[in-house]
Scaffold this active site. Structure first.
Site, PDB file in Angstrom:
ATOM      1  N   LYS A 133       0.870  -1.177   0.000  1.00 26.86           N
ATOM      2  CA  LYS A 133       0.000   0.000   0.000  1.00 26.86           C
ATOM      3  C   LYS A 133       0.910   1.231   0.000  1.00 26.86           C
ATOM      4  O   LYS A 133       1.656   1.443   0.952  1.00 26.86           O
ATOM      5  CB  LYS A 133      -0.908   0.018   1.232  1.00 26.86           C
ATOM      6  N   GLY A 166      -8.572   8.622   9.669  1.00 18.07           N
ATOM      7  CA  GLY A 166      -8.954   8.760  11.067  1.00 18.07           C
ATOM      8  C   GLY A 166      -9.997   9.825  11.360  1.00 18.07           C
ATOM      9  O   GLY A 166     -10.305  10.093  12.521  1.00 18.07           O
ATOM     10  N   ALA A 189      -9.797   5.169   3.856  1.00 20.10           N
ATOM     11  CA  ALA A 189      -9.637   6.297   4.779  1.00 20.10           C
ATOM     12  C   ALA A 189     -10.893   7.134   4.917  1.00 20.10           C
ATOM     13  O   ALA A 189     -11.538   7.508   3.941  1.00 20.10           O
ATOM     14  CB  ALA A 189      -8.474   7.216   4.385  1.00 20.10           C
ATOM     15  N   GLY A 190     -11.217   7.426   6.150  1.00 25.06           N
ATOM     16  CA  GLY A 190     -12.295   8.357   6.467  1.00 25.06           C
ATOM     17  C   GLY A 190     -13.622   7.719   6.782  1.00 25.06           C
ATOM     18  O   GLY A 190     -14.566   8.405   7.192  1.00 25.06           O
ATOM     19  N   ASN A 227      -9.469   1.378   9.207  1.00 23.09           N
ATOM     20  CA  ASN A 227      -8.750   0.981  10.416  1.00 23.09           C
ATOM     21  C   ASN A 227      -9.393   1.646  11.627  1.00 23.09           C
ATOM     22  O   ASN A 227      -9.976   0.983  12.468  1.00 23.09           O
ATOM     23  CB  ASN A 227      -7.269   1.364  10.302  1.00 23.09           C
ATOM     24  N   THR A 228      -9.345   2.971  11.680  1.00 25.99           N
ATOM     25  CA  THR A 228      -9.848   3.707  12.840  1.00 25.99           C
ATOM     26  C   THR A 228     -11.318   3.421  13.126  1.00 25.99           C
ATOM     27  O   THR A 228     -11.726   3.318  14.290  1.00 25.99           O
ATOM     28  CB  THR A 228      -9.663   5.220  12.623  1.00 25.99           C
TER      29      THR A 228
END
Lengths: 65, 261
Positions: free
Chosen positions: B103, B164, B190-191, B212-213
């Site tokens: 990545k 995040g 992301a996001g 992830n977050t």
């Protein structure tokens, strides 16, 4: 003699190879090594001798996104 | 879920369209349980210095998230230029015994962690030339997405919102345009903040979602991982089912004929 290991000064015996360094550090698991910004393949660990002032980076996989 | 609806990245077939990160968890047990609940097959990891002198009895992430069970995706998080990103990928490939799926992410600033597209593009070119299979994290710019595809990346991963931030898809129209123009897998990365964000991404037609977050910072990460798994599946089925049109006014669901009054 002194080398720079992961950003910190580290003292090792003259004529140590990368393999010697790994053995002394008791490293296990999966890791990879850069010597003066060049990747050193595993097969070369026994052959490459370290010199004073060499910069070694040893990295592993950790949690990340 | 239809067993014929598989997708592939760099020639490898996958069933799960949910890709997850391994960062920000409380401990390895939570990491392991959340990833299992998510059903993810592709899992990102970061590449960092070993702790010299502290690693005797410390478990290793790869003992908990084994390369035999998961497809690992080493990332270049923390890199702000092409050179360090390329070095990171080379180290990752050596560390993972020649595994060359990566990545690529190159940030422009610390506050937004927004991609520096110029540096990312430079890194992508070098990496593709060196036979890496590059999944590239980038902006939701449809032109850049196409340019990355043209230089031979394995997948394009436009952001929904900053890493995040949990803001969900900021510009669904751009994401949809990217998908419509793409010949490589498009993974929204992301996001994402909660399950509905993931479902919306899949309803736009993307091939997968990386997060992830959204899982790690949920109050109950294992439960959120399970929710995300279902959201990805629901969104994908809704996309394949072909949604009804939006209308400005009502369209009655019961017939007018036969009214007794």
């Amino acid at each position: 003699m002194n080398i720079l290991l992961n950003g910190d000064p580290h003292s090792i015996k003259q004529n140590s190879t990368i393999k010697d360094l790994i053995t002394n550090l008791q490293l296990d698991g999966k890791f990879a090594i850069e010597l003066n910004q060049d990747i050193i393949p595993r097969s070369e660990y026994l052959k490459i001798e370290l010199h004073s002032g060499d910069k070694i980076e040893i990295v592993q996989a950790i949690g990340g996104g | 879920m239809s067993s014929t609806d598989k997708f592939s990245i760099a020639g490898i077939n996958f069933t799960s369209r949910l890709l997850v990160g391994t960062g920000k968890y409380k401990d390895f047990a939570e990491t392991k349980n959340a990833i299992e609940a998510s059903g993810a097959e592709i899992v990102t990891v970061a590449i960092r210095r070993v702790n010299i002198g502290q690693n005797k009895d410390e478990p290793n992430l790869l003992e908990v998230i084994s390369p035999d069970k998961y497809t690992l995706l080493p990332n270049t998080a923390g890199c702000y230029d092409a050179e360090t990103a390329v070095r990171t990928c080379k180290l990752a490939r050596e560390l993972l015994d020649g595994h060359d799926l990566v990545k690529l992410e190159v940030f422009g600033d610390e506050k937004t962690l927004y991609p520096d597209v110029q540096q990312t593009f430079a890194a992508a070119k070098q990496l593709v030339k060196d036979n890496f299979k590059v999944m590239v994290y980038t902006t939701d710019d449809p032109i850049m997405a196409k340019r990355f595809e043209e230089i031979g990346v394995a997948a394009v991963m436009p952001l929904a919102a900053p890493i995040g931030s949990g803001l969900g898809i900021r510009n669904p129209y751009n994401i949809r345009t990217i998908i419509e123009n793409a010949s490589v897998p498009i993974i929204v990365d992301a996001g994402v903040g909660t399950a509905s964000d993931a479902a919306i991404a899949m309803e736009l037609g993307c091939d997968g979602v990386l997060m992830n977050t959204a899982i790690a910072e949920a109050k109950n990460p294992v439960l959120m991982a399970s929710a995300m798994k279902k959201a990805i599946e629901a969104g994908r089925e809704a996309y394949l089912a072909g949604r009804m049109p939006r209308r400005a006014y009502a369209s009655a669901s019961s017939p007018l004929d036969g009214q007794f009054f």
